[in-house]
Design a protein around this motif. Sequence first.
Motif, short mmCIF file in Angstrom:
data_model
loop_
_atom_site.label_atom_id
_atom_site.label_comp_id
_atom_site.label_asym_id
_atom_site.label_seq_id
_atom_site.Cartn_x
_atom_site.Cartn_y
_atom_site.Cartn_z
N MET A 29 44.65 58.39 31.61
CA MET A 29 44.93 57.16 30.88
C MET A 29 46.36 57.19 30.37
SD MET A 29 42.46 54.98 30.82
CE MET A 29 42.99 53.91 29.53
N PRO A 30 47.01 56.06 30.45
CA PRO A 30 48.38 56.00 29.95
C PRO A 30 48.40 56.03 28.42
CG PRO A 30 47.69 53.89 30.82
CD PRO A 30 46.60 54.84 31.12
N ILE A 31 49.50 56.52 27.90
CA ILE A 31 49.67 56.62 26.45
C ILE A 31 50.54 55.47 25.94
CG2 ILE A 31 50.61 58.06 24.59
CD1 ILE A 31 50.01 60.47 26.45
N ILE A 32 51.52 55.09 26.72
CA ILE A 32 52.47 54.05 26.32
C ILE A 32 51.79 52.68 26.37
CG2 ILE A 32 54.68 52.99 26.90
CD1 ILE A 32 55.40 55.75 28.14
N LYS A 33 52.13 51.84 25.39
CA LYS A 33 51.49 50.53 25.24
C LYS A 33 51.71 49.64 26.46
CE LYS A 33 51.12 46.79 21.89
NZ LYS A 33 51.60 46.26 20.61
N SER A 34 52.93 49.61 26.99
CA SER A 34 53.22 48.76 28.15
C SER A 34 52.47 49.26 29.39
CB SER A 34 54.72 48.71 28.42
OG SER A 34 55.20 50.00 28.72
N ALA A 35 52.29 50.56 29.50
CA ALA A 35 51.55 51.12 30.64
C ALA A 35 50.08 50.74 30.55
CB ALA A 35 51.71 52.63 30.68
N LYS A 36 49.54 50.72 29.32
CA LYS A 36 48.15 50.29 29.14
C LYS A 36 47.98 48.84 29.57
CE LYS A 36 47.16 53.34 25.23
NZ LYS A 36 46.86 53.40 23.80
N LYS A 37 48.96 48.02 29.21
CA LYS A 37 48.90 46.60 29.59
C LYS A 37 48.96 46.45 31.11
CE LYS A 37 51.16 42.18 28.81
NZ LYS A 37 52.26 41.46 28.17
N ARG A 38 49.80 47.24 31.77
CA ARG A 38 49.92 47.17 33.23
C ARG A 38 48.59 47.54 33.88
NH1 ARG A 38 52.86 43.68 34.37
NH2 ARG A 38 52.55 44.26 36.52
N VAL A 39 47.86 48.49 33.31
CA VAL A 39 46.55 48.88 33.85
C VAL A 39 45.58 47.71 33.75
CG1 VAL A 39 44.55 50.37 33.47
CG2 VAL A 39 46.83 51.34 33.45
N ARG A 40 45.58 47.03 32.59
CA ARG A 40 44.70 45.87 32.43
C ARG A 40 45.05 44.77 33.42
NH1 ARG A 40 45.86 46.59 26.84
NH2 ARG A 40 47.18 44.73 26.89
N ILE A 41 46.32 44.49 33.56
CA ILE A 41 46.77 43.43 34.47
C ILE A 41 46.45 43.80 35.92
CG2 ILE A 41 48.81 42.26 35.37
CD1 ILE A 41 49.94 42.37 32.52
N ALA A 42 46.67 45.05 36.28
CA ALA A 42 46.41 45.50 37.65
C ALA A 42 44.92 45.41 37.98
CB ALA A 42 46.89 46.93 37.84
N SER A 43 44.07 45.73 37.02
CA SER A 43 42.63 45.65 37.29
C SER A 43 42.19 44.19 37.46
CB SER A 43 41.83 46.32 36.19
OG SER A 43 42.01 45.63 34.96
N LYS A 44 42.77 43.27 36.68
CA LYS A 44 42.46 41.84 36.84
C LYS A 44 42.92 41.34 38.20
CE LYS A 44 42.77 40.60 31.95
NZ LYS A 44 43.55 39.83 30.96
N ALA A 45 44.12 41.77 38.61
CA ALA A 45 44.65 41.36 39.91
C ALA A 45 43.81 41.92 41.05
CB ALA A 45 46.09 41.83 40.05
N ALA A 46 43.31 43.15 40.89
CA ALA A 46 42.48 43.75 41.93
C ALA A 46 41.19 42.96 42.11
CB ALA A 46 42.18 45.20 41.58
N VAL A 47 40.60 42.54 41.00
CA VAL A 47 39.37 41.73 41.08
C VAL A 47 39.66 40.40 41.76
CG1 VAL A 47 37.65 40.49 39.70
CG2 VAL A 47 38.28 42.83 39.11
N ARG A 48 40.77 39.75 41.35
CA ARG A 48 41.14 38.46 41.93
C ARG A 48 41.42 38.60 43.43
NH1 ARG A 48 44.79 37.24 38.32
NH2 ARG A 48 46.51 38.20 39.45
N ASN A 49 42.14 39.66 43.83
CA ASN A 49 42.45 39.88 45.24
C ASN A 49 41.19 40.17 46.05
OD1 ASN A 49 45.15 39.48 44.74
ND2 ASN A 49 45.64 41.66 44.66
N SER A 50 40.27 40.93 45.47
CA SER A 50 39.04 41.24 46.22
C SER A 50 38.20 39.99 46.43
CB SER A 50 38.24 42.33 45.50
OG SER A 50 37.78 41.85 44.26
N LYS A 51 38.19 39.08 45.45
CA LYS A 51 37.46 37.82 45.62
C LYS A 51 38.11 36.98 46.72
CE LYS A 51 35.61 37.34 40.95
NZ LYS A 51 35.63 36.54 39.71
N THR A 52 39.43 36.95 46.74
CA THR A 52 40.14 36.19 47.76
C THR A 52 39.88 36.78 49.14
OG1 THR A 52 41.87 35.69 46.15
CG2 THR A 52 42.39 35.31 48.45
#
Length: 117
Positions: A1-24
């Motif tokens: 798990m990332p420690i830095i706040k921006s890295a945590k945000k990137r993980v959240r955004i990447a997981s949302k994008a992965a779900v969106r891409n898999s649906k597409t």
Amino acid sequence: MPIIKSAKKRVRIASKAAVRNSKTKRSLRTAIKAFQANITSKNADSAQSAIDIAVKKGVIHKNKAARKKKQIAEKAKQAKSAPVKKTVAKKAPASKKPVAKKPVAKKTVAKKTTAKK
């Protein structure tokens, strides 16, 4: 798990994008399989539309999309023209007078004369 706040945000955004891409991707595969199961112009339009959406969202490359759309269009065109073809009975040729064949001329081979020394 990332420690830095921006890295945590990137993980959240990447997981949302992965779900969106898999649906597409799933909707793209479903549309293409539906077209292959029942080749009609309506299914071709929906498959090409799904391909366009996938390109717009960056799921597939534009050249791959162009290739897939061309393949779909060709299959739809073949399917459209295939049932239209009807077998038409050819008319029997009218009785014609038999044509006399010309005799084949025999080739004469010229003999070579050899000069004696």
